[in-house]
Write an enzyme that holds these catalytic residues in place. Structure first.
Site, PDB file in Angstrom:
ATOM      1  N   LYS A  19       0.879  -1.179   0.000  1.00 50.76           N
ATOM      2  CA  LYS A  19       0.000   0.000   0.000  1.00 50.76           C
ATOM      3  C   LYS A  19       0.910   1.221   0.000  1.00 50.76           C
ATOM      4  O   LYS A  19       1.641   1.450   0.964  1.00 50.76           O
ATOM      5  CB  LYS A  19      -0.899  -0.005   1.231  1.00 50.76           C
ATOM      6  CG  LYS A  19      -1.813   1.211   1.322  1.00 50.76           C
ATOM      7  CD  LYS A  19      -2.790   1.053   2.471  1.00 50.76           C
ATOM      8  CE  LYS A  19      -3.586   2.304   2.772  1.00 50.76           C
ATOM      9  NZ  LYS A  19      -4.386   2.784   1.666  1.00 50.76           N
ATOM     10  N   THR A  22      -2.622   6.753  -0.062  1.00 50.01           N
ATOM     11  CA  THR A  22      -3.847   6.819   0.722  1.00 50.01           C
ATOM     12  C   THR A  22      -4.687   7.953   0.151  1.00 50.01           C
ATOM     13  O   THR A  22      -4.146   8.937  -0.366  1.00 50.01           O
ATOM     14  CB  THR A  22      -3.552   7.027   2.224  1.00 50.01           C
ATOM     15  OG1 THR A  22      -4.785   6.966   2.954  1.00 50.01           O
ATOM     16  CG2 THR A  22      -2.839   8.339   2.507  1.00 50.01           C
ATOM     17  N   GLU A  72      -3.348   0.916  -3.581  1.00 43.60           N
ATOM     18  CA  GLU A  72      -4.080   0.785  -2.319  1.00 43.60           C
ATOM     19  C   GLU A  72      -4.201  -0.695  -1.933  1.00 43.60           C
ATOM     20  O   GLU A  72      -4.766  -1.029  -0.901  1.00 43.60           O
ATOM     21  CB  GLU A  72      -5.482   1.382  -2.452  1.00 43.60           C
ATOM     22  CG  GLU A  72      -5.521   2.885  -2.416  1.00 43.60           C
ATOM     23  CD  GLU A  72      -5.662   3.420  -1.000  1.00 43.60           C
ATOM     24  OE1 GLU A  72      -5.465   2.671  -0.040  1.00 43.60           O
ATOM     25  OE2 GLU A  72      -5.983   4.611  -0.870  1.00 43.60           O
TER      26      GLU A  72
END
Length: 101
Positions: A19, A22, A72
């Site tokens: 990841k 954000t 993500e």
């Protein structure tokens, strides 16, 4: 004190480098490239890593791409649905791209 929090379910993905972005609302749009942020879990604010912000850019749900969903570590439909749940009354978001510091 942590600068930014993530849901606990994302901790492993962040630490593993799966990841790398954000998506946040305007309240967290003030970060800028080069910022070093202490990261905590949303549920208990427990620190778990430090990240460096690489970029911050505005985006709408319709502009989200498969590549961003991959960053993500989820599918595009799942990502859009999650954002709608977290930010039900928002239409403009900010993609914060980061690396572990």
């Amino acid at each position: 004190m942590n600068d930014i929090t993530f849901y606990q379910r994302f901790e492993t993905d962040i630490l593993a480098g799966r990841k790398t972005i954000t998506i946040r609302d305007k309240s967290e749009s003030h970060f800028k490239a080069g910022d070093i942020l202490r990261v905590g879990r949303f549920e208990d604010n427990q620190y778990f890593c430090t990240i460096e912000v690489l970029s911050v850019s505005p985006i709408t749900l319709d502009e989200l791409t498969d590549q961003q969903a991959k960053q993500e570590n989820m599918g595009l439909v799942e990502l859009r649905e999650l954002i709608k749940v977290i930010y039900p009354n928002e239409s403009l978001f900010y993609v914060i791209k980061f690396n572990l510091a």
